[in-house]
Each structure stands twice: as C-alpha cells, then as structure tokens.
Enzyme design. Structure first.
Site, short mmCIF file in Angstrom:
data_model
loop_
_atom_site.label_atom_id
_atom_site.label_comp_id
_atom_site.label_asym_id
_atom_site.label_seq_id
_atom_site.Cartn_x
_atom_site.Cartn_y
_atom_site.Cartn_z
N SER A 8 0.86 -1.19 0.00
CA SER A 8 0.00 0.00 0.00
C SER A 8 0.89 1.24 0.00
O SER A 8 1.78 1.38 0.84
CB SER A 8 -0.88 0.02 1.25
OG SER A 8 -1.39 1.33 1.43
N HIS A 32 -1.43 -1.70 -4.01
CA HIS A 32 -2.68 -1.40 -3.29
C HIS A 32 -2.86 0.12 -3.21
O HIS A 32 -2.01 0.83 -2.66
CB HIS A 32 -2.58 -2.01 -1.89
CG HIS A 32 -3.82 -1.92 -1.07
ND1 HIS A 32 -4.85 -2.82 -1.16
CD2 HIS A 32 -4.19 -1.04 -0.11
CE1 HIS A 32 -5.81 -2.50 -0.29
NE2 HIS A 32 -5.43 -1.41 0.35
N ASP A 34 -5.25 3.13 -1.89
CA ASP A 34 -6.29 3.43 -0.91
C ASP A 34 -6.98 4.75 -1.26
O ASP A 34 -6.43 5.83 -1.02
CB ASP A 34 -5.69 3.53 0.49
CG ASP A 34 -5.26 2.18 1.03
OD1 ASP A 34 -6.13 1.30 1.14
OD2 ASP A 34 -4.05 2.00 1.31
N MET A 36 -9.69 7.38 -0.36
CA MET A 36 -10.48 7.81 0.82
C MET A 36 -11.13 9.15 0.52
O MET A 36 -10.48 10.03 -0.05
CB MET A 36 -9.56 7.97 2.03
CG MET A 36 -8.78 6.72 2.37
SD MET A 36 -7.85 6.95 3.89
CE MET A 36 -6.87 5.44 3.92
N HIS A 65 -8.64 -0.06 -3.29
CA HIS A 65 -9.44 -0.20 -2.07
C HIS A 65 -10.19 1.12 -1.86
O HIS A 65 -9.58 2.12 -1.46
CB HIS A 65 -8.49 -0.51 -0.89
CG HIS A 65 -9.17 -0.63 0.43
ND1 HIS A 65 -8.47 -0.66 1.62
CD2 HIS A 65 -10.48 -0.73 0.78
CE1 HIS A 65 -9.33 -0.76 2.64
NE2 HIS A 65 -10.55 -0.81 2.15
N MET A 67 -12.43 3.43 0.09
CA MET A 67 -13.03 3.75 1.39
C MET A 67 -13.84 5.02 1.17
O MET A 67 -13.45 6.12 1.57
CB MET A 67 -11.93 3.93 2.44
CG MET A 67 -11.35 2.59 2.89
SD MET A 67 -9.72 2.75 3.64
CE MET A 67 -8.73 2.71 2.15
N MET A 136 -10.55 -6.33 7.06
CA MET A 136 -9.71 -5.27 7.64
C MET A 136 -9.17 -5.75 8.99
O MET A 136 -9.93 -6.23 9.84
CB MET A 136 -10.51 -3.98 7.85
CG MET A 136 -10.94 -3.27 6.57
SD MET A 136 -9.61 -2.76 5.47
CE MET A 136 -8.59 -1.72 6.54
N PHE A 142 -6.18 4.90 8.19
CA PHE A 142 -4.80 5.33 8.40
C PHE A 142 -3.86 4.13 8.36
O PHE A 142 -4.24 3.03 8.77
CB PHE A 142 -4.65 6.05 9.75
CG PHE A 142 -5.50 7.29 9.82
CD1 PHE A 142 -5.04 8.49 9.30
CD2 PHE A 142 -6.78 7.22 10.34
CE1 PHE A 142 -5.85 9.62 9.32
CE2 PHE A 142 -7.60 8.35 10.37
CZ PHE A 142 -7.13 9.56 9.86
N GLY A 143 -2.63 4.40 7.91
CA GLY A 143 -1.59 3.39 7.97
C GLY A 143 -0.94 3.40 9.34
O GLY A 143 -1.20 4.28 10.16
N ASP A 171 -5.69 -6.49 5.45
CA ASP A 171 -5.18 -5.13 5.28
C ASP A 171 -5.16 -4.43 6.63
O ASP A 171 -6.21 -4.25 7.25
CB ASP A 171 -6.09 -4.38 4.29
CG ASP A 171 -5.64 -2.96 3.99
OD1 ASP A 171 -4.54 -2.57 4.43
OD2 ASP A 171 -6.39 -2.25 3.30
N GLY A 173 -1.69 -3.38 9.48
CA GLY A 173 -0.75 -3.92 10.46
C GLY A 173 -0.03 -5.20 10.03
O GLY A 173 0.55 -5.89 10.86
N GLY A 193 1.61 -1.76 4.17
CA GLY A 193 1.89 -0.36 3.91
C GLY A 193 3.15 0.10 4.61
O GLY A 193 4.24 0.12 4.03
N SER A 194 3.02 0.45 5.89
CA SER A 194 4.18 1.03 6.58
C SER A 194 5.33 0.04 6.70
O SER A 194 6.50 0.43 6.68
CB SER A 194 3.77 1.58 7.95
OG SER A 194 2.97 0.66 8.63
C1 DX5 Z 1 -5.91 1.66 5.94
C2 DX5 Z 1 -5.57 1.21 4.55
C3 DX5 Z 1 -4.38 0.36 4.47
C4 DX5 Z 1 -3.10 0.97 4.99
C5 DX5 Z 1 -2.35 -0.13 5.62
O1 DX5 Z 1 -7.21 2.08 6.00
O2 DX5 Z 1 -6.64 0.49 3.98
O3 DX5 Z 1 -4.20 -0.17 3.16
O4 DX5 Z 1 -2.31 1.58 4.03
O5 DX5 Z 1 -1.24 0.39 6.24
P1 DX5 Z 1 -0.37 -0.46 7.28
O6 DX5 Z 1 0.16 -1.65 6.54
O7 DX5 Z 1 0.67 0.50 7.71
O8 DX5 Z 1 -1.28 -0.86 8.40
ZN ZN Z 2 -6.25 -0.54 2.08
#
Ligand code: DX5
Ligand code: ZN
Length: 215
Positions: A8, A32, A34, A36, A65, A67, A136, A142-143, A171, A173, A193-194
């Site tokens: 992500s 991926h 996101d 939003m 994805h 949102m 989820m 948020f990441g 998706d 953590g 993501g992170s």
């Molecule tokens: C959060 C996003 C994720 C996010 C995941 O709402 O849907 O895709 O980027 O980030 P990490 O991997 O850092 O939890």
């Molecule tokens: Zn996502």
C-alpha cells in the site's frame, strides 16, 4: 493458491508516487491504492484521476481499495480505468450484487471489504458475486496502526464461506511479525503499507514478506 503481496502506497511519499511504486515493481504482485473520501473514513487521499494515471505508468496490477461513500455510483469507473481489482466497503453499498456485476462487466475483479466490527453475515447472498473478500485488520483510514489478531477467526470463516478459489485479503498492520498468522487463518493476499515503505529498502521488505508466506 498463489500468495500475493500488495504494498500500500498510503504511507509512501505521495508527492513522488510513481517513483515510490517503481521501488517495488519488480517484486510485488499487486499495488494497493487506498482511495479515501473524508466521509466514509476521516482521511482524504486521491481519486480516479490519480489512480488512472498510476495504472498507465506501472506494470503492477492495481488493487484499488475504495473507502468511500456511494460506491454504487463511483466504483465501476475504477474498473473502466484499468484496475485489476476493485474493492468497495459492504457498509457503504446499497446494492452490492448489482455493484459486483457492474465492476465485473468492466473486466475487473469485484471485491468487498469489511470493517473490524462488520459481521460476515453482511455478505449473505453476495458471496457468489465476489472474487475477493477483504478483512480489515485495523479500522480503515490510516496506515501504521496495530494489527488486530482477533480478526483471524473472521479470516478463517471468510475462507470457509468463500471456498478454495476465493481470494481472501488482509489489510492493516501486516508485517513480518503478523503475516504468518494471516496465512495460517486462510488469507492469500497481503496488504502491507508502513512495513514496506518505512523500510529504507521497500523491495527487501516485500521479498521478506513473500519468503515467509511461500515457505
Ligand atoms: C488503511 C488502509 C491500508 C493501509 C495499511 O485504511 O486500507 O491499506 O495503508 O497500512 P499499514 O500496513 O501500515 O497498516
Ligand atoms: Zn487498504
């Protein structure tokens, strides 16, 4: 079933998006994205013009994805723009079956996501229209949030309901420390993501995740 890593870009340097994506291009399976809208979740990222531009610039398949509110209206256009997979939130959809059909008619895979508090009962009558279920493992928005291990029974149940061919995505953590429990519960698509973009070498992080799930 193939094990797929979908980095992500949410916590990457969004001002240099194509450069950030190119860092994982040779090793990732999907990318991926996101979307939003600041209504469905309290955060705002990018929309169709940016996603369409990314799709035109990368060889990676786009795992979009959404949102957003009113996916019935907005989601199919992401398929038309060339997304490989379009995920809408079941909580936001008015007519998920028709929406899945509309997404599939663009050539994209149709998928739906469930927030942590949303029961799989919400998918009654929808499963056969889906190519992927996204569970989820954090609250969307948020990441960098902590992985919710207590979602693993839901992942296992999604695998049971979806059967062997359904893609089950997790998706939130996901990292070297948590990816194995997701695989063991039945997931085969892993968003990270992170864990990827906080690594000075994002490709190396993807390789590590891939090596773990392919063991
Ligand atoms: C959060 C996003 C994720 C996010 C995941 O709402 O849907 O895709 O980027 O980030 P990490 O991997 O850092 O939890
Ligand atoms: Zn996502």
């Amino acid at each position: 079933m193939d094990m797929l890593i979908s980095p992500s870009v949410l916590n990457s340097n969004l001002g240099r998006l194509s450069e950030e994506i190119s860092k994982v291009e040779a090793v990732a399976d999907l990318i991926h994205l996101d979307v939003m809208d600041n209504h469905f979740v309290p955060n705002l990222t990018f929309g169709l013009p940016v996603v369409a531009s990314v799709i035109s610039q990368t060889s990676l398949r786009a795992d979009v994805h959404l949102m957003i509110n009113d996916p019935d209206r907005w989601a199919p256009a992401y398929g038309e723009a060339g997304a490989y997979s379009v995920t809408f939130h079941i909580e936001a959809a008015r007519d998920p079956r028709t929406l899945c059909k509309n997404i599939r008619s663009t050539g994209a895979r149709a998928a739906t996501a469930l927030k942590p508090e949303t029961s799989l009962d919400a998918l009654d009558g929808v499963i056969e229209y889906l190519d992927m279920i996204l569970i989820m493992t954090v609250e969307p928005g948020f990441g960098g949030q902590a992985f919710m291990s207590d979602m693993m029974p839901k992942v296992a149940r999604a695998r049971e309901l979806g059967g062997a061919e359904m893609w089950i995505e997790v998706d939130g953590g996901v990292s070297q420390d948590t990816i194995m429990e997701c695989k063991e519960a039945g997931a085969n698509v892993f968003v990270a993501g992170s864990c990827v973009y906080s690594n000075p070498d994002p490709a190396q992080a993807v390789r590590e995740l891939k090596a773990l799930v392919e063991k």
